[in-house]
Write an enzyme that holds these catalytic residues in place. Structure first.
Site, PDB file in Angstrom:
ATOM      1  N   ARG A 107     -17.430   7.148   0.321  1.00 28.14           N
ATOM      2  CA  ARG A 107     -16.875   6.687   1.602  1.00 28.14           C
ATOM      3  C   ARG A 107     -18.010   5.985   2.320  1.00 28.14           C
ATOM      4  O   ARG A 107     -19.062   6.577   2.572  1.00 28.14           O
ATOM      5  CB  ARG A 107     -16.359   7.862   2.429  1.00 28.14           C
ATOM      6  CG  ARG A 107     -16.128   7.487   3.889  1.00 28.14           C
ATOM      7  CD  ARG A 107     -15.409   8.537   4.674  1.00 28.14           C
ATOM      8  NE  ARG A 107     -14.016   8.610   4.281  1.00 28.14           N
ATOM      9  CZ  ARG A 107     -13.074   9.241   4.974  1.00 28.14           C
ATOM     10  NH1 ARG A 107     -13.378   9.875   6.094  1.00 28.14           N
ATOM     11  NH2 ARG A 107     -11.826   9.251   4.563  1.00 28.14           N
ATOM     12  N   HIS A 134      -8.350   1.864   2.330  1.00 24.04           N
ATOM     13  CA  HIS A 134      -8.317   3.324   2.111  1.00 24.04           C
ATOM     14  C   HIS A 134      -7.240   3.634   1.047  1.00 24.04           C
ATOM     15  O   HIS A 134      -6.191   4.215   1.360  1.00 24.04           O
ATOM     16  CB  HIS A 134      -8.007   4.024   3.435  1.00 24.04           C
ATOM     17  CG  HIS A 134      -8.281   5.502   3.441  1.00 24.04           C
ATOM     18  ND1 HIS A 134      -8.907   6.161   2.400  1.00 24.04           N
ATOM     19  CD2 HIS A 134      -7.986   6.462   4.375  1.00 24.04           C
ATOM     20  CE1 HIS A 134      -8.994   7.458   2.709  1.00 24.04           C
ATOM     21  NE2 HIS A 134      -8.449   7.654   3.889  1.00 24.04           N
ATOM     22  N   GLN A 137      -5.562   7.294   0.279  1.00 23.85           N
ATOM     23  CA  GLN A 137      -4.611   7.722   1.295  1.00 23.85           C
ATOM     24  C   GLN A 137      -3.215   7.168   1.004  1.00 23.85           C
ATOM     25  O   GLN A 137      -2.217   7.886   1.083  1.00 23.85           O
ATOM     26  CB  GLN A 137      -5.081   7.228   2.677  1.00 23.85           C
ATOM     27  CG  GLN A 137      -4.136   7.605   3.804  1.00 23.85           C
ATOM     28  CD  GLN A 137      -4.098   9.100   4.033  1.00 23.85           C
ATOM     29  OE1 GLN A 137      -5.129   9.724   4.197  1.00 23.85           O
ATOM     30  NE2 GLN A 137      -2.897   9.696   4.048  1.00 23.85           N
ATOM     31  N   ASP A 225      -1.839   5.041  13.111  1.00 25.50           N
ATOM     32  CA  ASP A 225      -3.213   5.460  12.807  1.00 25.50           C
ATOM     33  C   ASP A 225      -3.997   5.378  14.115  1.00 25.50           C
ATOM     34  O   ASP A 225      -3.530   4.792  15.107  1.00 25.50           O
ATOM     35  CB  ASP A 225      -3.826   4.542  11.724  1.00 25.50           C
ATOM     36  CG  ASP A 225      -5.195   5.040  11.228  1.00 25.50           C
ATOM     37  OD1 ASP A 225      -5.556   6.211  11.496  1.00 25.50           O
ATOM     38  OD2 ASP A 225      -5.914   4.243  10.585  1.00 25.50           O
ATOM     39  N   CYS A 266      -2.228   9.166   8.667  1.00 20.91           N
ATOM     40  CA  CYS A 266      -3.193   9.657   7.684  1.00 20.91           C
ATOM     41  C   CYS A 266      -4.032  10.801   8.229  1.00 20.91           C
ATOM     42  O   CYS A 266      -4.619  11.562   7.465  1.00 20.91           O
ATOM     43  CB  CYS A 266      -4.081   8.516   7.205  1.00 20.91           C
ATOM     44  SG  CYS A 266      -5.169   7.845   8.485  1.00 20.91           S
ATOM     45  N   ARG A 294      -2.914  14.294  -0.744  1.00 19.80           N
ATOM     46  CA  ARG A 294      -4.231  13.724  -1.065  1.00 19.80           C
ATOM     47  C   ARG A 294      -4.824  14.476  -2.255  1.00 19.80           C
ATOM     48  O   ARG A 294      -5.389  13.876  -3.173  1.00 19.80           O
ATOM     49  CB  ARG A 294      -5.187  13.840   0.142  1.00 19.80           C
ATOM     50  CG  ARG A 294      -4.830  12.982   1.352  1.00 19.80           C
ATOM     51  CD  ARG A 294      -5.021  11.518   1.084  1.00 19.80           C
ATOM     52  NE  ARG A 294      -6.383  11.191   0.688  1.00 19.80           N
ATOM     53  CZ  ARG A 294      -7.411  11.010   1.537  1.00 19.80           C
ATOM     54  NH1 ARG A 294      -7.211  11.082   2.836  1.00 19.80           N
ATOM     55  NH2 ARG A 294      -8.622  10.713   1.083  1.00 19.80           N
TER      56      ARG A 294
HETATM   57  N1   CP Z   1      -7.135  10.704   6.189  1.00 17.25           N
HETATM   58  C1   CP Z   1      -8.434  10.882   5.909  1.00 17.25           C
HETATM   59  O1   CP Z   1      -9.025  10.188   5.092  1.00 17.25           O
HETATM   60  O2   CP Z   1      -9.019  11.913   6.587  1.00 17.25           O
HETATM   61  P1   CP Z   1     -10.585  12.255   6.628  1.00 17.25           P
HETATM   62  O3   CP Z   1     -11.256  11.178   7.414  1.00 17.25           O
HETATM   63  O4   CP Z   1     -10.625  13.593   7.318  1.00 17.25           O
HETATM   64  O5   CP Z   1     -11.102  12.316   5.223  1.00 17.25           O
HETATM   65  N1  NVA Z   2      -8.631   3.981  10.280  1.00 16.97           N
HETATM   66  C1  NVA Z   2      -9.309   5.260  10.286  1.00 16.97           C
HETATM   67  C2  NVA Z   2      -8.844   6.114   9.148  1.00 16.97           C
HETATM   68  C3  NVA Z   2      -9.457   7.481   9.081  1.00 16.97           C
HETATM   69  C4  NVA Z   2      -9.020   8.264   7.876  1.00 16.97           C
HETATM   70  C5  NVA Z   2     -10.810   5.042  10.241  1.00 16.97           C
HETATM   71  O1  NVA Z   2     -11.278   4.219   9.442  1.00 16.97           O
HETATM   72  O2  NVA Z   2     -11.522   5.685  11.021  1.00 16.97           O
END
Ligand code: CP
Ligand code: NVA
Length: 308
Positions: A107, A134, A137, A225, A266, A294
């Site tokens: 990530r 992402h 997800q 989101d 998400c 997930r």
């Molecule tokens: N939805 C998601 O990716 O959550 P986290 O940021 O907690 O991993």
């Molecule tokens: N759009 C959000 C998703 C988190 C899982 C971010 O990137 O912070």
């Protein structure tokens, strides 16, 4: 090397296979204690590096649990603790990690970190979120939609708010799983034109709407989101909130979608901002199924990457 970098970079039959495997994995675990190992231990003897340059609850825990349930071991690494970003190149990091581990999940911020890691690693690399996409997800989200309502093909998905990384992966999924998507948000936060084009070129109906009420007419799935993503400057918070307030998903908005429409997010969510608690905790919401899926979807993705 079979990486899982983005939904549009994996072919539709493999994506379908991943969803089917995830479903089987979920069914096989049904009724078993959460700590139980899977009977089939496809990751026995495997070490998986989970690298986080941004915070995470779901991605971190679901990957960690998933690997362990499949018999493997994990090493959770924070970007700040590594030499990444302290002068060592991503390419060198990728080559070194490949000598130790069998799979890398990362990530990160800039997508180029992910793509460079994948280019130079001798082991599969999985995208656990970048500023741009992402994909894990949305694999879980497609699985979740289909377990509640059957095939997602031909359905109308309405994305509300910011045309961000999660929205981008929904556009990729539209192209691969053949559903239509309406973006409801302000022009300043439109999704990337390249991704809209990709979905349109695949034959999907992709609409851009400024009026949330109009957008949700006929929706089978409404998605929200956060209004401020991890990569967004905190200084932009107030401006973004002002722009995005008309796109809040509340009971009045949900009432205009199809009566059996689902609501997804998400998570993490900001209650009473992008969505009200009434919707999050209401009968149309499947947010915790998404979070659970997930785990199953990523186990299927790891099996796919490792050819298990
Ligand atoms: N939805 C998601 O990716 O959550 P986290 O940021 O907690 O991993
Ligand atoms: N759009 C959000 C998703 C988190 C899982 C971010 O990137 O912070």
């Amino acid at each position: 090397m079979t990486h899982f970098l983005d939904i549009h970079k994996t072919n539709p039959s493999d994506l379908r296979q991943i969803i089917d495997t995830a479903r089987d994995i979920k069914d096989a675990r049904h009724g078993r204690p959460k700590s139980a190992l899977d009977d089939d231990q496809p990751l026995a003897g495997h070490m998986v590096a989970l690298i986080f340059e941004k915070p995470s609850t779901r991605t971190r825990v679901s990957f960690d649990v998933g690997v362990r349930q499949m018999g493997g071991q994990t090493m959770v690494l924070s970007g700040a603790d590594m030499q990444l970003g302290h002068g060592e190149t991503i390419a060198d990091t990728a080559r070194v990690l490949s000598r130790y581990v069998d799979l890398i999940m990362i990530r990160t911020f800039d997508e180029s970190v992910l793509t460079e890691m994948a280019e130079y690693a001798d082991v599969p690399v999985i995208n656990g979120l970048t500023d741009r996409t992402h994909p894990c997800q949305i694999m879980a989200d497609v699985m979740t939609y289909e377990e509640h309502r059957g095939p997602i093909a031909g359905k109308k998905v309405v994305w509300t708010g910011d045309g961000n990384n999660v929205c981008a992966s929904f556009l990729h999924a539209a192209a691969q799983f053949k559903f239509d998507l309406t973006f409801a948000g302000p022009s300043q936060l439109d999704p990337e034109g390249e991704f809209v084009k990709l979905a349109r070129d695949a034959g999907c109906k992709i609409s851009i709407e400024r009026d949330a009420d109009k957008a949700v007419q006929g929706a089978d799935l409404v998605v929200a989101d956060t209004w401020v993503s991890m990569h967004d400057a905190q200084s932009a918070r107030e401006r973004r909130h002002n722009m995005l307030r008309p796109y809040q998903v509340n009971a009045a908005l949900m009432a205009q979608a199809e009566p059996d429409a689902l609501f997804m997010h998400c998570l993490p969510a900001h209650r009473e901002e992008e969505v009200t608690s009434e919707v999050m905790d209401g009968p149309q919401s499947v947010i915790f199924d998404e979070a659970e899926n997930r785990l199953h979807a990523q186990k299927a993705i790891m099996k796919f990457c490792l050819g298990k």
